[in-house]
Design an enzyme around this catalytic site. Structure first.
Site, mmCIF file in Angstrom:
data_model
loop_
_atom_site.group_PDB
_atom_site.id
_atom_site.type_symbol
_atom_site.label_atom_id
_atom_site.label_comp_id
_atom_site.label_asym_id
_atom_site.label_seq_id
_atom_site.Cartn_x
_atom_site.Cartn_y
_atom_site.Cartn_z
ATOM 1 C CB CYS A 43 43.605 -116.829 31.948
ATOM 2 S SG CYS A 43 45.081 -115.842 31.754
ATOM 3 C CE1 TYR A 186 39.047 -104.578 27.771
ATOM 4 C CE2 TYR A 186 41.318 -105.306 27.862
ATOM 5 C CZ TYR A 186 40.289 -104.535 28.358
ATOM 6 O OH TYR A 186 40.506 -103.729 29.441
ATOM 7 C CD GLU A 190 44.307 -108.747 23.389
ATOM 8 O OE1 GLU A 190 44.223 -109.994 23.532
ATOM 9 O OE2 GLU A 190 44.604 -107.982 24.329
ATOM 10 C CB VAL A 240 25.600 -108.276 13.016
ATOM 11 C CG1 VAL A 240 25.385 -109.527 12.203
ATOM 12 C CG2 VAL A 240 26.976 -107.659 12.740
ATOM 13 C CB ALA A 324 44.073 -113.077 34.125
ATOM 14 C CG HIS A 448 68.877 -91.502 28.614
ATOM 15 N ND1 HIS A 448 67.800 -91.050 27.872
ATOM 16 C CD2 HIS A 448 69.970 -91.377 27.818
ATOM 17 C CE1 HIS A 448 68.241 -90.642 26.677
ATOM 18 N NE2 HIS A 448 69.545 -90.837 26.624
HETATM 19 P P1 FAD Z 1 38.213 -118.648 34.386
HETATM 20 O O1 FAD Z 1 39.591 -118.431 33.931
HETATM 21 O O2 FAD Z 1 37.129 -118.586 33.389
HETATM 22 O O3 FAD Z 1 38.214 -120.071 35.079
HETATM 23 C C1 FAD Z 1 37.060 -120.680 35.535
HETATM 24 C C2 FAD Z 1 37.269 -122.173 35.482
HETATM 25 O O4 FAD Z 1 36.195 -122.788 36.186
HETATM 26 C C3 FAD Z 1 37.226 -122.771 34.086
HETATM 27 O O5 FAD Z 1 38.421 -123.472 33.830
HETATM 28 C C4 FAD Z 1 36.021 -123.708 34.093
HETATM 29 O O6 FAD Z 1 36.270 -124.913 33.389
HETATM 30 C C5 FAD Z 1 35.882 -124.004 35.575
HETATM 31 N N1 FAD Z 1 34.510 -124.344 35.978
HETATM 32 C C6 FAD Z 1 33.372 -123.638 35.752
HETATM 33 N N2 FAD Z 1 32.323 -124.229 36.343
HETATM 34 C C7 FAD Z 1 32.815 -125.335 36.974
HETATM 35 C C8 FAD Z 1 32.245 -126.350 37.765
HETATM 36 N N3 FAD Z 1 30.935 -126.338 38.080
HETATM 37 N N4 FAD Z 1 33.033 -127.342 38.220
HETATM 38 C C9 FAD Z 1 34.360 -127.369 37.929
HETATM 39 N N5 FAD Z 1 34.968 -126.422 37.196
HETATM 40 C C10 FAD Z 1 34.202 -125.430 36.740
HETATM 41 N N6 FAD Z 1 42.604 -111.238 30.845
HETATM 42 C C11 FAD Z 1 43.747 -110.575 31.109
HETATM 43 O O7 FAD Z 1 43.927 -110.068 32.220
HETATM 44 N N7 FAD Z 1 44.718 -110.440 30.150
HETATM 45 C C12 FAD Z 1 44.583 -110.961 28.918
HETATM 46 O O8 FAD Z 1 45.473 -110.817 28.078
HETATM 47 C C13 FAD Z 1 43.384 -111.654 28.612
HETATM 48 N N8 FAD Z 1 43.193 -112.186 27.387
HETATM 49 C C14 FAD Z 1 42.046 -112.884 27.125
HETATM 50 C C15 FAD Z 1 41.864 -113.408 25.853
HETATM 51 C C16 FAD Z 1 40.711 -114.105 25.540
HETATM 52 C C17 FAD Z 1 40.543 -114.665 24.153
HETATM 53 C C18 FAD Z 1 39.731 -114.310 26.553
HETATM 54 C C19 FAD Z 1 38.501 -115.109 26.247
HETATM 55 C C20 FAD Z 1 39.893 -113.789 27.816
HETATM 56 C C21 FAD Z 1 41.052 -113.057 28.120
HETATM 57 N N9 FAD Z 1 41.255 -112.488 29.372
HETATM 58 C C22 FAD Z 1 42.411 -111.784 29.628
HETATM 59 C C23 FAD Z 1 40.270 -112.624 30.454
HETATM 60 C C24 FAD Z 1 40.709 -113.730 31.440
HETATM 61 O O9 FAD Z 1 40.839 -114.934 30.735
HETATM 62 C C25 FAD Z 1 39.697 -113.862 32.550
HETATM 63 O O10 FAD Z 1 39.489 -112.612 33.178
HETATM 64 C C26 FAD Z 1 40.187 -114.850 33.605
HETATM 65 O O11 FAD Z 1 40.433 -116.109 33.037
HETATM 66 C C27 FAD Z 1 39.161 -114.974 34.727
HETATM 67 O O12 FAD Z 1 39.611 -115.889 35.671
HETATM 68 P P2 FAD Z 1 38.597 -116.727 36.572
HETATM 69 O O13 FAD Z 1 39.473 -117.574 37.443
HETATM 70 O O14 FAD Z 1 37.612 -115.845 37.186
HETATM 71 O O15 FAD Z 1 37.787 -117.655 35.545
HETATM 72 P P1 NAI Z 2 34.454 -106.319 25.234
HETATM 73 O O1 NAI Z 2 33.448 -105.970 26.253
HETATM 74 O O2 NAI Z 2 35.861 -105.926 25.432
HETATM 75 O O3 NAI Z 2 34.023 -105.734 23.818
HETATM 76 C C1 NAI Z 2 32.798 -106.050 23.246
HETATM 77 C C2 NAI Z 2 32.496 -105.023 22.182
HETATM 78 O O4 NAI Z 2 31.386 -105.479 21.435
HETATM 79 C C3 NAI Z 2 32.134 -103.658 22.740
HETATM 80 O O5 NAI Z 2 32.840 -102.666 22.039
HETATM 81 C C4 NAI Z 2 30.630 -103.571 22.522
HETATM 82 O O6 NAI Z 2 30.180 -102.248 22.324
HETATM 83 C C5 NAI Z 2 30.484 -104.395 21.255
HETATM 84 N N1 NAI Z 2 29.165 -104.982 21.049
HETATM 85 C C6 NAI Z 2 28.323 -105.484 21.982
HETATM 86 N N2 NAI Z 2 27.218 -105.980 21.370
HETATM 87 C C7 NAI Z 2 27.391 -105.800 20.041
HETATM 88 C C8 NAI Z 2 26.629 -106.123 18.896
HETATM 89 N N3 NAI Z 2 25.464 -106.757 19.010
HETATM 90 N N4 NAI Z 2 27.113 -105.806 17.685
HETATM 91 C C9 NAI Z 2 28.324 -105.172 17.557
HETATM 92 N N5 NAI Z 2 29.082 -104.841 18.605
HETATM 93 C C10 NAI Z 2 28.633 -105.175 19.834
HETATM 94 O O7 NAI Z 2 34.294 -107.916 25.065
HETATM 95 P P2 NAI Z 2 35.213 -108.985 24.345
HETATM 96 O O8 NAI Z 2 36.118 -108.351 23.360
HETATM 97 O O9 NAI Z 2 34.294 -110.060 23.910
HETATM 98 O O10 NAI Z 2 36.089 -109.530 25.541
HETATM 99 C C11 NAI Z 2 35.460 -110.026 26.721
HETATM 100 C C12 NAI Z 2 36.272 -109.696 27.922
HETATM 101 O O11 NAI Z 2 37.412 -110.532 28.005
HETATM 102 C C13 NAI Z 2 36.843 -108.285 27.920
HETATM 103 O O12 NAI Z 2 35.898 -107.337 28.350
HETATM 104 C C14 NAI Z 2 37.986 -108.410 28.855
HETATM 105 O O13 NAI Z 2 37.499 -108.283 30.160
HETATM 106 C C15 NAI Z 2 38.461 -109.835 28.624
HETATM 107 N N6 NAI Z 2 39.648 -109.813 27.748
HETATM 108 C C16 NAI Z 2 40.761 -109.166 28.183
HETATM 109 C C17 NAI Z 2 41.878 -109.089 27.389
HETATM 110 C C18 NAI Z 2 43.070 -108.350 27.894
HETATM 111 O O14 NAI Z 2 43.132 -108.088 29.082
HETATM 112 N N7 NAI Z 2 44.020 -107.992 27.044
HETATM 113 C C19 NAI Z 2 41.917 -109.697 26.056
HETATM 114 C C20 NAI Z 2 40.684 -110.362 25.701
HETATM 115 C C21 NAI Z 2 39.609 -110.414 26.535
#
Ligand code: FAD
Ligand code: NAI
Length: 469
Positions: A43, A186, A190, A240, A324, A448
């Site tokens: 995150c 997502y 984004e 794809v 998160a 408001h």
């Molecule tokens: P993580 O954040 O993945 O943390 C796990 C950590 O464990 C990592 O730092 C990793 O290095 C560590 N780890 C793994 N294995 C080991 C090990 N064996 N030993 C030591 N360390 C280890 N969610 C939202 O709610 N809002 C958002 O706007 C949002 N935007 C996102 C945008 C993107 C591009 C992505 C990819 C995700 C986004 N998410 C968002 C999703 C969010 O990041 C995750 O849901 C969240 O980080 C999950 O938290 P977690 O603690 O479960 O795992």
């Molecule tokens: P996603 O699950 O949100 O979207 C994946 C999309 O890819 C779906 O619409 C699915 O139908 C499509 N798809 C799957 N296989 C495909 C294929 N072979 N060809 C074409 N389309 C295909 O997953 P995404 O965007 O990768 O994000 C992962 C997760 O990270 C989210 O589900 C969300 O939990 C978290 N996230 C949250 C954010 C937020 O809270 N604002 C922002 C970014 C990520």
């Protein structure tokens, strides 16, 4: 002698670091094992935070280019400084990850810098970063908070240059002419928004016949319409099947999802965003016999306990939305339970937000879920075109929709598409947490002029008598 703790948490993301801080607050001797160079997990380092920093900067750029003149603000010579924009993002990330480090010191949480492996119940071996050898730890409770990783797409290999994951898309060195995003979820929407605002042509290729599956279908359709109006191209129902790279770019081979004639699509950068998978590599779970489901998620009971006593799991690595705030709250609930408290997490009241323009935010059930569960519901909808604050701000795309139980009026779901929907949804989540009726919301005085008045009006609309429409 191994170092001994009350609790060792593996993973320093939102789930792990919040669990660690709360455990320490509750008097437990706490360690958090994290191998990344900075705390905060996906995150803070490569997810929520850098993507929101880029969304904010790119929105400012687009405003300067297109919206400010309508407010009587004239600008000349607006230019993009991508390096400065990226540097700002890096600083936001670094300040926030250092903030977590500070909170660890403040709460006396030990950060063990290395890769953890559970060797037996109560025992962890940490391969310390930088060839620092192995550190043996012992703990009464072990928490798996190792998060998730990118789902790869066979035939479209990620090199983080021409074919990128979300991580590469957060740091492209220049604005691509044509960015093709695989996956209309997502991340695709984004990150597609960021690069479209900065000047790229963006095409989203989605396997299903709609974007954002799982979201309220009407809201999803409206999001697609507004994004298309802003310049996105959508290829729905398309898969794809391969990618060819050359110096000039990438050529993708596409096929209709249902099968049919193959076509080609050229791009200079391709973003693969088709979902994330739970990450448990190298943790030793197979050797220990920790149960996982068919999606690789660690199986837990209602108290986050795995099938092995003393081992728990939270966050992206278990079932539920990969968000998160869901991970954070699970971390808190778990350690409070271990401390003998009786906390509770209402999974029906966890909001989800897509930070596009307009933002989309939802909590509770969608219309499709209510229909398939056979629950009779009433709908109240209010458009932002009729909200005075949205008018003053010139941000009138979207609506608030409230779904309430037909018999009891209890709020079952709220879906907002529009300006600041992500902030507005908090009111709805709180209402649902308290078991509010639509009438409760309608009778709450809303300041408001605010965007949130649209929530009150949608609640009035449930009863059939909104005032301002
Ligand atoms: P993580 O954040 O993945 O943390 C796990 C950590 O464990 C990592 O730092 C990793 O290095 C560590 N780890 C793994 N294995 C080991 C090990 N064996 N030993 C030591 N360390 C280890 N969610 C939202 O709610 N809002 C958002 O706007 C949002 N935007 C996102 C945008 C993107 C591009 C992505 C990819 C995700 C986004 N998410 C968002 C999703 C969010 O990041 C995750 O849901 C969240 O980080 C999950 O938290 P977690 O603690 O479960 O795992
Ligand atoms: P996603 O699950 O949100 O979207 C994946 C999309 O890819 C779906 O619409 C699915 O139908 C499509 N798809 C799957 N296989 C495909 C294929 N072979 N060809 C074409 N389309 C295909 O997953 P995404 O965007 O990768 O994000 C992962 C997760 O990270 C989210 O589900 C969300 O939990 C978290 N996230 C949250 C954010 C937020 O809270 N604002 C922002 C970014 C990520």
């Amino acid at each position: 002698m191994p170092d001994t703790f009350d609790i060792v948490i593996i993973g320093g993301g939102p789930g792990g670091y919040v669990a660690a801080i709360r455990a320490a607050q509750l008097g437990m001797k706490t360690a958090c094992v994290e191998s990344r160079a900075a705390l905060g997990g996906t995150c803070l380092n490569i997810g929520c935070i850098p993507s929101k920093a880029l969304l904010q900067s790119s929105e400012k750029y687009e405003e300067a280019l297109h919206s400010l003149p309508a407010h009587g603000v004239k600008l000349a010579g607006v230019e993009l400084d991508l390096a400065a924009l990226m540097a700002r993002k890096e600083k936001v990330v670094s300040d926030l990850t250092k903030g977590v480090e500070f909170l660890f010191r403040k709460n006396k949480v030990a950060w063990i810098k290395g890769k953890g492996r559970i060797t037996a119940a109560g025992k962890i071996a940490v391969a310390l970063n930088g060839n620092g050898g192995t550190l043996e730890l012992e703990a009464k409770s072990i928490v798996i908070a190792t998060g998730s990783d990118i789902v790869p797409l066979p035939g479209v290999e990620i090199d983080e240059k021409q074919i990128v994951s979300s991580t590469g898309a957060l740091s492209l060195p220049r604005v691509p002419e044509h960015l093709v995003v695989i996956g209309g979820g997502y991340i695709g929407l984004e990150m597609g928004s960021v690069w479209r605002r900065l000047g790229a042509k963006v095409t989203v290729v989605e396997f299903l016949d709609r974007i954002t599956p799982g979201m309220d279908a009407e809201t999803s359709k409206m999001l697609q319409r507004v994004l298309a109006k802003s310049g996105f191209t959508f290829k729905l129902g398309t898969k794809v099947v391969g990618a060819k790279k050359s110096k000039a770019g990438v050529t993708l081979q596409l096929e209709p999802a249902a099968g049919g004639e193959r076509t080609e699509l050229g791009a200079d950068v391709v973003l693969v965003a088709i979902g994330r998978r739970p990450y448990t590599d190298g943790l030793g779970l197979e050797e220990l016999g920790v149960a996982k489901d068919n999606k690789g998620r660690v199986v837990v009971d209602a108290h986050y306990a795995t099938n092995i006593p003393g081992i728990y799991a939270i966050g992206d690595v278990i079932a539920g939305p990969m968000l998160a705030h869901k991970a954070e709250d699970e971390g808190t609930v778990l350690v409070e339970t271990l401390a003998g408290m009786r906390p509770h997490l209402d999974y029906d009241a966890i909001p989800a937000v897509i930070y596009t323009w307009p933002e989309v935010a939802s909590v509770g059930k969608t219309e499709e879920e209510l229909k398939s569960a056979g629950i009779a519901y009433k709908t109240g909808k209010f458009p932002f075109t009729a909200n005075s604050r949205a008018r003053t701000n010139a941000t009138t795309d979207g609506y608030v929709k409230i779904l309430a139980d037909a018999a009891t009026d209890r709020v079952l779901g709220v879906h907002i598409i529009g300006p600041d929907a992500g902030t507005m949804i908090a009111e709805a989540a709180l209402a649902m947490e308290y078991g509010a009726s639509a009438e409760d919301i309608a009778r709450t005085t809303h300041a408001h002029p605010t965007l949130n008045e649209a929530v009150k009006e949608a609640a009035l609309a449930v009863a059939g008598h909104p005032i301002h429409i």
